[in-house]
Scaffold this motif. Structure first.
Motif, PDB file in Angstrom:
ATOM      1  N   GLN A  14      -2.414   4.073  -9.878  1.00 47.65           N
ATOM      2  CA  GLN A  14      -2.092   2.824 -10.553  1.00 47.65           C
ATOM      3  C   GLN A  14      -0.588   2.613 -10.636  1.00 47.65           C
ATOM      4  O   GLN A  14      -0.082   1.509 -10.413  1.00 47.65           O
ATOM      5  CB  GLN A  14      -2.705   2.819 -11.958  1.00 47.65           C
ATOM      6  N   GLU A  15       0.133   3.684 -10.928  1.00 46.48           N
ATOM      7  CA  GLU A  15       1.590   3.582 -11.029  1.00 46.48           C
ATOM      8  C   GLU A  15       2.210   3.189  -9.692  1.00 46.48           C
ATOM      9  O   GLU A  15       3.111   2.349  -9.632  1.00 46.48           O
ATOM     10  CB  GLU A  15       2.162   4.917 -11.497  1.00 46.48           C
ATOM     11  N   ALA A  16       1.713   3.784  -8.589  1.00 45.26           N
ATOM     12  CA  ALA A  16       2.245   3.453  -7.272  1.00 45.26           C
ATOM     13  C   ALA A  16       1.949   2.002  -6.908  1.00 45.26           C
ATOM     14  O   ALA A  16       2.792   1.314  -6.305  1.00 45.26           O
ATOM     15  CB  ALA A  16       1.659   4.388  -6.227  1.00 45.26           C
ATOM     16  N   ASP A  30      -3.282  -6.868 -12.253  1.00 44.05           N
ATOM     17  CA  ASP A  30      -2.625  -7.728 -11.260  1.00 44.05           C
ATOM     18  C   ASP A  30      -2.165  -6.937 -10.047  1.00 44.05           C
ATOM     19  O   ASP A  30      -1.865  -7.535  -9.009  1.00 44.05           O
ATOM     20  CB  ASP A  30      -1.422  -8.442 -11.892  1.00 44.05           C
ATOM     21  N   ALA A  31      -2.070  -5.622 -10.185  1.00 42.55           N
ATOM     22  CA  ALA A  31      -1.651  -4.776  -9.070  1.00 42.55           C
ATOM     23  C   ALA A  31      -2.901  -4.219  -8.374  1.00 42.55           C
ATOM     24  O   ALA A  31      -3.601  -3.369  -8.924  1.00 42.55           O
ATOM     25  CB  ALA A  31      -0.766  -3.643  -9.569  1.00 42.55           C
ATOM     26  N   ALA A  32      -3.188  -4.723  -7.182  1.00 40.27           N
ATOM     27  CA  ALA A  32      -4.352  -4.263  -6.429  1.00 40.27           C
ATOM     28  C   ALA A  32      -4.105  -2.856  -5.906  1.00 40.27           C
ATOM     29  O   ALA A  32      -3.024  -2.549  -5.398  1.00 40.27           O
ATOM     30  CB  ALA A  32      -4.639  -5.212  -5.275  1.00 40.27           C
ATOM     31  N   GLU A  88      -7.892  -2.564   0.788  1.00 42.18           N
ATOM     32  CA  GLU A  88      -7.937  -2.735  -0.659  1.00 42.18           C
ATOM     33  C   GLU A  88      -9.123  -1.957  -1.219  1.00 42.18           C
ATOM     34  O   GLU A  88     -10.117  -1.705  -0.526  1.00 42.18           O
ATOM     35  CB  GLU A  88      -8.038  -4.210  -1.025  1.00 42.18           C
ATOM     36  N   GLN A  89      -9.017  -1.595  -2.472  1.00 45.86           N
ATOM     37  CA  GLN A  89     -10.016  -0.725  -3.096  1.00 45.86           C
ATOM     38  C   GLN A  89     -11.433  -1.261  -2.935  1.00 45.86           C
ATOM     39  O   GLN A  89     -12.355  -0.515  -2.592  1.00 45.86           O
ATOM     40  CB  GLN A  89      -9.676  -0.562  -4.576  1.00 45.86           C
ATOM     41  N   PHE A  93       0.798  -1.221   0.000  1.00 42.17           N
ATOM     42  CA  PHE A  93       0.000   0.000   0.000  1.00 42.17           C
ATOM     43  C   PHE A  93       0.834   1.276   0.000  1.00 42.17           C
ATOM     44  O   PHE A  93       0.286   2.368   0.138  1.00 42.17           O
ATOM     45  CB  PHE A  93      -0.949   0.012   1.211  1.00 42.17           C
ATOM     46  N   VAL A  94       2.150   1.191  -0.136  1.00 39.49           N
ATOM     47  CA  VAL A  94       2.974   2.397  -0.133  1.00 39.49           C
ATOM     48  C   VAL A  94       2.871   3.111  -1.482  1.00 39.49           C
ATOM     49  O   VAL A  94       2.430   2.540  -2.483  1.00 39.49           O
ATOM     50  CB  VAL A  94       4.445   2.061   0.186  1.00 39.49           C
TER      51      VAL A  94
END
Length: 524
Positions: A420-422, A433-435, A452-453, A400-401
């Motif tokens: 999204q990039e982070a 694939d990146a939550a 999580e979102q 989550f960073v």
């Protein structure tokens, strides 16, 4: 003193009456005082009926019911004749075929407004000092507050504000974990349940506090004598706000646009005064004042000398919201206002956006003809950074960073979503694939949380939390805790939240967007 504006109904589990849950706002219906449900639920009305076949009782009826007559569309009722709805118990709700069934867990509670208090009290040398106090759960059924950051070391005495019902007083006391009250620093005059003073400490008048001449021993006065002390003040704390327009169409007049900061309290709420950018009398008539007019049930903007006089206003909005940035959003951004009616239960022609827009109201501004026109694009918003960064140790693998962007308001505060990039950088993944994670304030647990979102508004599964009720996550005084994957949390002192240095906020940005303490109150 203002009537408590918002109540929360919860605990209704019957599928036939679950829509009763939600937020209710004080107002009138058929010219009778009541609480009306707000948000995206069914718009029920809570009121006390003197004339039913079973005798006087509290009832919840459909909004179409005329509350001057014997109610016909009752969906909940209680024969408990207490004065205030938040004291009512023994509710019954309408079940199948119109049969009423007991709802033992149903109750109403006050929607509590403030994450922070500004408290001024005397120090050992008699000089008043000021500190911030934040939410600390409930004591004796009333909201309690603790000095910001005190729980970081349980061995150090903590300053707390709480209500003692047997004494009928609010206490400002030094407490220690496991040892209870060490000494009382200040206390309010005795009050009964017939006024709002017993509900929250900021309603205590300035001349209604007293302090001891010597240290008390717990609740025992010992050698202390009590004397009135006008230097003791307890007030709500608020960030600054910005007033402007999304675009020029139907925009408010420039005279009321600008940055406003907290200056005091009136009618149980904070009032704000504009910070002038240009003090030239040729270009302005002076700073405006934004405050809550209890006689109107409206937030209004007037000249500062008219504070308390709502007979001549420049702008107004019909809302009893605790905070002006929520006035146009159905008076509240509490998650509870949508929990009673999930979008999935709505007819298919009702989209989520349409439901939320139905609760929105607009500001009205004075026109040149002495009337008012609707200013659809007028914006009264919280002054804060719209971006933040979550940091951790280089060796940490927290997903989550990274950078977050503000999306809106939840619980009167901003909430943020990881970019999204982070998310891709933190998890070493790409695309879906990146939550992505969200950061928001969980009202029921009084903590800033990261989830999580898809778990936004779900307080049961949390990846990180900080048990601090600060206005913004970068202001927290308590350490962040990270889930250990087994229903418990461990402190991670390296997890921090920072706002951008170039946030582009108002001139008050350097002060963190909230009142700052001038000194720390000493404890014994």
């Amino acid at each position: 003193m203002a009537v408590p504006p918002l109540l929360r109904c919860q605990g209704v589990r019957s599928p036939h009456a679950k829509a009763i849950n939600g937020i209710y706002e004080y107002g009138d219906h058929c010219n009778k005082p009541c609480y009306k449900q707000v948000g995206v639920s069914s718009g029920n009305v809570l009121w006390f009926c003197d004339d039913t076949q079973e005798g006087p009782m509290w009832v919840i009826t459909h909004k179409a019911t005329n509350i001057d007559d014997e109610p016909s569309g009752v969906v909940a009722r209680s024969s408990h004749r207490t004065r205030w709805p938040w004291q009512v118990d023994s509710w019954q709700v309408c079940g199948r075929k119109g049969v009423f069934v007991d709802a033992p867990s149903m109750c109403f509670s006050l929607v509590l407004p403030s994450p922070e208090l500004i408290v001024q009290a005397p120090s050992m040398d008699g000089i008043p000092v000021t500190d911030l106090f934040r939410r600390a759960g409930f004591v004796n059924g009333k909201v309690a507050f603790k000095r910001a950051g005190d729980d970081a070391d349980p061995e150090v005495p903590s300053l707390r504000i709480f209500f003692m019902p047997k004494m009928g007083r609010w206490l400002l006391a030094s407490t220690k974990e496991g040892a209870g009250i060490e000494t009382i620093i200040a206390r309010s005059h005795v009050n009964d349940e017939l006024n709002w003073v017993t509900l929250w400490p900021w309603e205590v008048e300035a001349d209604s506090w007293e302090s001891p001449t010597a240290d008390t021993v717990g609740l025992d006065d010992a050698d202390a004598e009590w004397q009135p002390n006008r230097d003791i003040l307890v007030r709500l704390s608020s960030p600054g706000i910005n007033i402007g327009a999304v675009e020029n169409y139907d925009a408010p007049p420039a005279i009321i646009c600008g940055y406003y900061e907290q200056r005091g309290m009136a009618n149980g709420r904070v009032y704000y005064v504009m910070v002038p950018v240009d003090t030239s009398l040729s270009k302005t008539t002076g700073p405006m004042c934004l405050w809550y007019a209890e006689d109107r049930g409206q937030w209004v903007i007037t000249a500062p000398e008219l504070l308390g006089d709502s007979s001549a206003v420049l702008a107004r909005i019909a809302s009893r919201a605790w905070w002006p940035w929520e006035a146009h959003l159905g008076s509240t951004t509490s998650a509870a206002c949508i929990s009673a009616a999930p979008f999935a239960t709505m007819p298919p022609w009702h989209g989520g956006a349409a439901l939320l827009a139905g609760a929105r109201v607009n500001w009205f501004v004075a026109d040149e003809n002495g009337g008012f026109r609707e200013a659809k694009n007028m914006v009264v918003e919280l002054d804060c950074a719209h971006e933040l960064t979550v940091l951790a140790a280089e060796t940490a693998s927290h997903p989550f960073v990274g950078d977050y962007a503000m999306l809106g308001l939840i619980g009167s505060r901003p909430y943020f979503m990881q970019t999204q990039e982070a998310a891709e950088d933190a998890q070493g993944a790409e695309g879906s694939d990146a939550a992505r994670y969200t950061m928001w304030y969980a009202e029921d647990t009084e903590a800033w949380v990261i989830t999580e979102q898809f778990r936004l508004l779900d307080e049961l599964v949390v990846d990180a939390r900080c048990r601090d009720s600060s206005w913004f996550p970068w202001q927290v005084a308590m350490p962040w805790e990270v889930s250990n994957g087994d229903s418990d949390f461990v402190v991670d002192i390296n997890v921090k939240v920072e706002e951008p240095l170039d946030a582009g906020k108002s001139p008050m940005a350097a002060h963190g967007g909230s009142a700052t303490a001038a000194a720390r109150m000493p404890v014994s």
